[in-house]
Design a protein around this motif. Structure first.
Motif, PDB file in Angstrom:
ATOM      1  N   PRO A   1       0.766  -1.318   0.502  1.00  0.00           N
ATOM      2  CA  PRO A   1       0.286  -0.059   0.172  1.00  0.00           C
ATOM      3  C   PRO A   1       0.825   1.323  -0.495  1.00  0.00           C
ATOM      4  O   PRO A   1       0.633   1.951   0.556  1.00  0.00           O
ATOM      5  CB  PRO A   1      -0.559  -0.059   1.312  1.00  0.00           C
ATOM      6  N   ILE A   2       1.086   1.673  -0.763  1.00  0.00           N
ATOM      7  CA  ILE A   2       2.185   2.669  -1.142  1.00  0.00           C
ATOM      8  C   ILE A   2       1.396   4.175  -1.808  1.00  0.00           C
ATOM      9  O   ILE A   2       2.303   4.980  -2.475  1.00  0.00           O
ATOM     10  CB  ILE A   2       3.613   2.254  -2.001  1.00  0.00           C
ATOM     11  N   HIS A   3       0.492   3.359  -3.082  1.00  0.00           N
ATOM     12  CA  HIS A   3      -0.558   4.049  -3.881  1.00  0.00           C
ATOM     13  C   HIS A   3       0.251   4.360  -4.410  1.00  0.00           C
ATOM     14  O   HIS A   3       0.324   3.666  -5.314  1.00  0.00           O
ATOM     15  CB  HIS A   3      -1.411   5.473  -2.313  1.00  0.00           C
ATOM     16  N   ILE A   4       0.566   6.208  -4.888  1.00  0.00           N
ATOM     17  CA  ILE A   4       1.174   6.904  -6.024  1.00  0.00           C
ATOM     18  C   ILE A   4       2.556   6.966  -6.239  1.00  0.00           C
ATOM     19  O   ILE A   4       2.817   7.786  -6.895  1.00  0.00           O
ATOM     20  CB  ILE A   4      -0.153   8.308  -6.489  1.00  0.00           C
ATOM     21  N   ALA A   5       2.944   6.326  -4.890  1.00  0.00           N
ATOM     22  CA  ALA A   5       4.469   6.800  -5.092  1.00  0.00           C
ATOM     23  C   ALA A   5       5.040   5.930  -6.380  1.00  0.00           C
ATOM     24  O   ALA A   5       6.496   6.513  -6.578  1.00  0.00           O
ATOM     25  CB  ALA A   5       4.725   6.599  -3.423  1.00  0.00           C
ATOM     26  N   PHE A   6       4.783   4.796  -6.362  1.00  0.00           N
ATOM     27  CA  PHE A   6       5.342   4.165  -7.757  1.00  0.00           C
ATOM     28  C   PHE A   6       4.911   4.958  -9.165  1.00  0.00           C
ATOM     29  O   PHE A   6       6.313   4.910  -9.501  1.00  0.00           O
ATOM     30  CB  PHE A   6       4.936   2.550  -8.161  1.00  0.00           C
ATOM     31  N   ILE A   7       5.054   5.886  -8.888  1.00  0.00           N
ATOM     32  CA  ILE A   7       4.145   5.847 -10.588  1.00  0.00           C
ATOM     33  C   ILE A   7       5.462   6.945 -10.930  1.00  0.00           C
ATOM     34  O   ILE A   7       5.909   6.790 -11.781  1.00  0.00           O
ATOM     35  CB  ILE A   7       3.132   6.900 -10.172  1.00  0.00           C
ATOM     36  N   PRO A   8       6.310   7.985 -10.440  1.00  0.00           N
ATOM     37  CA  PRO A   8       7.185   8.669 -10.808  1.00  0.00           C
ATOM     38  C   PRO A   8       8.533   7.812 -10.466  1.00  0.00           C
ATOM     39  O   PRO A   8       9.344   8.568 -11.317  1.00  0.00           O
ATOM     40  CB  PRO A   8       7.288  10.016  -9.505  1.00  0.00           C
ATOM     41  N   LEU A   9       8.490   6.722  -9.744  1.00  0.00           N
ATOM     42  CA  LEU A   9       9.435   5.869 -10.193  1.00  0.00           C
ATOM     43  C   LEU A   9       9.714   5.261 -11.464  1.00  0.00           C
ATOM     44  O   LEU A   9      10.360   5.222 -12.087  1.00  0.00           O
ATOM     45  CB  LEU A   9       9.011   4.739  -8.997  1.00  0.00           C
ATOM     46  N   LEU A  10       8.427   4.603 -12.020  1.00  0.00           N
ATOM     47  CA  LEU A  10       8.439   3.621 -13.320  1.00  0.00           C
ATOM     48  C   LEU A  10       7.920   4.046 -14.505  1.00  0.00           C
ATOM     49  O   LEU A  10       8.334   4.006 -15.244  1.00  0.00           O
ATOM     50  CB  LEU A  10       7.900   2.430 -12.414  1.00  0.00           C
ATOM     51  N   ILE A  11       6.910   5.353 -14.250  1.00  0.00           N
ATOM     52  CA  ILE A  11       6.054   5.469 -15.472  1.00  0.00           C
ATOM     53  C   ILE A  11       7.570   6.120 -16.317  1.00  0.00           C
ATOM     54  O   ILE A  11       7.335   6.475 -17.747  1.00  0.00           O
ATOM     55  CB  ILE A  11       4.959   6.165 -15.352  1.00  0.00           C
ATOM     56  N   PRO A  12       8.041   7.203 -15.759  1.00  0.00           N
ATOM     57  CA  PRO A  12       9.429   8.382 -16.404  1.00  0.00           C
ATOM     58  C   PRO A  12      10.091   7.005 -17.092  1.00  0.00           C
ATOM     59  O   PRO A  12      10.736   7.343 -18.801  1.00  0.00           O
ATOM     60  CB  PRO A  12       9.884   8.932 -15.524  1.00  0.00           C
ATOM     61  N   PRO A  13      10.969   6.253 -16.478  1.00  0.00           N
ATOM     62  CA  PRO A  13      11.509   5.676 -17.414  1.00  0.00           C
ATOM     63  C   PRO A  13      11.090   4.391 -18.446  1.00  0.00           C
ATOM     64  O   PRO A  13      11.879   4.516 -19.516  1.00  0.00           O
ATOM     65  CB  PRO A  13      11.913   4.584 -16.671  1.00  0.00           C
TER      66      PRO A  13
END
Length: 439
Positions: free
Chosen positions: A120-132
C-alpha cells in the motif's frame, strides 16, 4: 440554486477550458461560497482554514517525489525497465507486435493494483516507474490516455473491492457510517456490494484497452530530466540498498501511518547505504519534489474547496433536495443518489471523504424507499466511489498525470480526467443503479 452544484460546474468548466486546475478550484470555491451565502470574506476565511488540511498530503507527495527520484538514481527502476525491454525486443523487431504492448499494459496494471492492497504505497510508484518507460511506450506508439486509464483503474478498483490495504480503510468507512446512520451492516458485506460497481470499472477498462485507445499515437522523443538515451547503469549494491530502503519506507509508513515519515526513513537508508551521494542528494531530492509539486498544490486547493463547500451547508441541502424530488420512485431515487455522490466526489476529490457526508441522508432515504439492506450498501458505496476517477482534484488522476507528463506531452484534463471520467463513472453508475434495483 445549490452552491455545491455551481462550484463543481464552475471548476469543471474552467478545467475543460484548460485553465489551471488550482485556479479552477479557487474560482469554483469563490463562486460556491458567494452563492452559498458566505460572502467574499467568509469564503476566503473558509478556504484559508481548509488549505491547512491539504498541507500534510502535499508534503507527503513532495517527500515521495524526492524519494522516488533518489531511488531512480540507484538504478532499481532501470532493472525493471531492462526486464521489460528484454521481453519487448529490439527496436524494429518484436516491438511492433501486440505482445510487447500487452506486457507494458499488464505490468502497469499489476503495479497499480498492488499499490492499493498488497504493497500500500498508493501513487508513490508512478514517478518511480512510469517516466523510464515513456521512451519504450513512445516507440510502441502506445496512447498515454490508455496508460492513464489503466493506472486509474488500478488505483481505484482494488480499494473498492478488496478488504485489505486501502480497501480495508474505505470499506470500514462505509460500514461504520451506514451503521451510525441506522442500518447495522457487517464489513464482510461490503465486498459483496462493491462487486457490482467494480464490474462497471472492469467494463470501462476493457473498452479503453480494446476499443477507445487501441490505435497507435505518436509522441516526440523529448528529453526527460535525469534520463539518457540508453538505460542508465546500476550497481548491485545500489539496487540492494534501494530495495531495503523501499521495505523500510513501507514499514515506517504502516507503523506511523504517515507517508512523510515513511519517505524520510527511505531517504535516510539511502544515505546510510551510500546509494545516494551526499553532494548530489540536494539536487535529486529537489528535482523529485518539483515533479510532485503540482499534485501538492492541487491537493491544498482541493482541501480549501472542500472546506468552503462544507461551510455553506449546501452539501446536506443538495442531498435533501434530491430526496424531495424522488417521492416514492425507487428508479429515480437510486439514480439521483448516485448523481449526488458523483458531484460531491468530483468537487472534493476523495471517495473516502464523500461517504460520511452522504451516508447520514442516503441510508434513511433508501430504507424509506424500500431498498433492501444490500441495495442500500450498494447505493452508498457506489455513490462514494463515483467521481474518484475523472475528478481533476483526485490523486487517482493527478498521480497518472505526474508520471505521464514529465516530458510535457500529456494534458491533465483532456488526457487523464476526461478519458477516466467517461470510461469509469458512466458504467459504474449503470452497474450500481441496476444492482440496487435488482438486489
Amino acid at each position: 440554486m445549490n452552491a455545491v452544484v455551481i462550484a463543481v460546474v464552475v471548476m469543471l468548466l474552467l478545467s475543460l477550458l484548460r485553465v489551471n486546475v488550482v485556479f479552477s478550484l479557487i474560482a469554483g470555491a469563490l463562486a460556491g461560497g458567494i452563492i452559498g451565502g458566505l460572502g467574499i470574506e467568509g469564503t476566503i476565511g473558509a478556504f484559508t482554514d481548509g488549505v491547512g488540511g491539504g498541507a500534510n498530503v502535499a508534503l507527503s507527495y513532495a517527500m515521495l517525489g524526492g524519494f522516488a527520484v533518489a531511488i531512480s538514481s540507484t538504478g532499481l527502476p532501470n532493472v525493471l525497465v531492462e526486464f521489460i525491454l528484454k521481453r519487448v525486443g529490439t527496436k524494429g523487431e518484436s516491438r511492433s507486435k501486440k505482445l510487447p504492448r500487452a506486457l507494458i499494459i499488464l505490468f502497469v496494471l499489476l503495479m497499480a493494483c498492488f499499490s492499493q492492497n498488497l504493497i500500500p504505497i498508493h501513487i508513490a510508484f508512478i514517478p518511480l516507474l512510469i517516466p523510464p518507460l515513456l521512451k519504450v511506450m513512445n516507440e510502441l506508439k502506445i496512447d498515454r490516455r490508455l496508460i492513464a486509464s489503466v493506472l486509474t483503474f488500478g488505483l481505484v478498483t482494488p480499494y473498492m473491492l478488496l478488504p485489505v490495504g486501502f480497501g480495508q480503510i474505505f470499506q470500514g468507512i462505509i460500514a461504520d457510517n451506514i451503521t451510525q446512520s441506522g442500518l447495522t451492516v457487517s464489513i464482510d458485506d461490503i465486498p459483496k456490494a462493491m462487486l457490482f460497481p467494480s464490474l462497471g470499472m472492469l467494463c470501462g477498462l476493457l473498452i479503453a484497452v480494446f476499443f477507445s485507445y487501441r490505435k497507435p499515437r505518436t509522441y516526440d522523443d523529448a528529453v526527460i530530466a535525469g534520463e539518457t538515451e540508453e538505460v542508465q547503469g546500476y550497481s548491485a549494491s545500489g539496487v540492494i540498498v534501494s530495495i531495503i530502503a523501499l521495505i523500510g519506507a513501507l514499514a515506517a509508513q504502516l507503523w506511523t501511518d504517515s507517508m512523510v515519515f515513511g519517505a524520510l526513513i527511505g531517504i535516510i537508508i539511502l544515505y546510510i547505504g551510500r546509494a545516494m551521494k551526499w553532494n548530489e542528494a540536494d539536487e535529486l531530492l529537489t528535482a523529485g519534489m518539483r515533479m510532485m509539486a503540482f499534485i501538492g498544490f492541487v491537493m491544498i486547493a482541493a482541501a480549501g474547496f472542500a472546506s468552503v463547500m462544507r461551510e455553506t451547508g449546501h452539501v446536506e441541502h443538495l442531498v435533501e433536495q434530491a430526496a424531495s424530488l424522488i417521492g416514492g420512485n425507487q428508479v429515480l431515487g437510486a439514480f439521483l443518489m448516485l448523481v449526488v455522490g458523483l458531484l460531491v466526489t468530483m468537487g472534493i476529490g476523495s471517495s473516502f471523504s464523500t461517504v460520511p457526508i452522504i451516508a447520514t441522508i442516503f441510508v434513511p432515504l433508501a430504507l424509506e424507499l424500500g431498498f433492501s439492506p444490500m441495495a442500500t450498501v450498494i447505493l452508498v458505496g457506489t455513490a462514494g466511489a463515483l467521481g474518484d476517477a475523472g475528478s481533476p482534484a483526485s490523486d487517482s488522476t493527478l498521480g497518472p498525470t505526474a508520471g505521464l507528463n514529465v516530458d510535457g506531452q500529456h494534458n491533465h484534463i483532456w488526457d487523464t480526467c476526461v478519458p477516466t471520467f467517461l470510461h469509469y463513472n458512466l458504467p459504474v453508475i449503470i452497474f450500481g443503479w441496476i444492482a440496487a434495483l435488482l438486489v
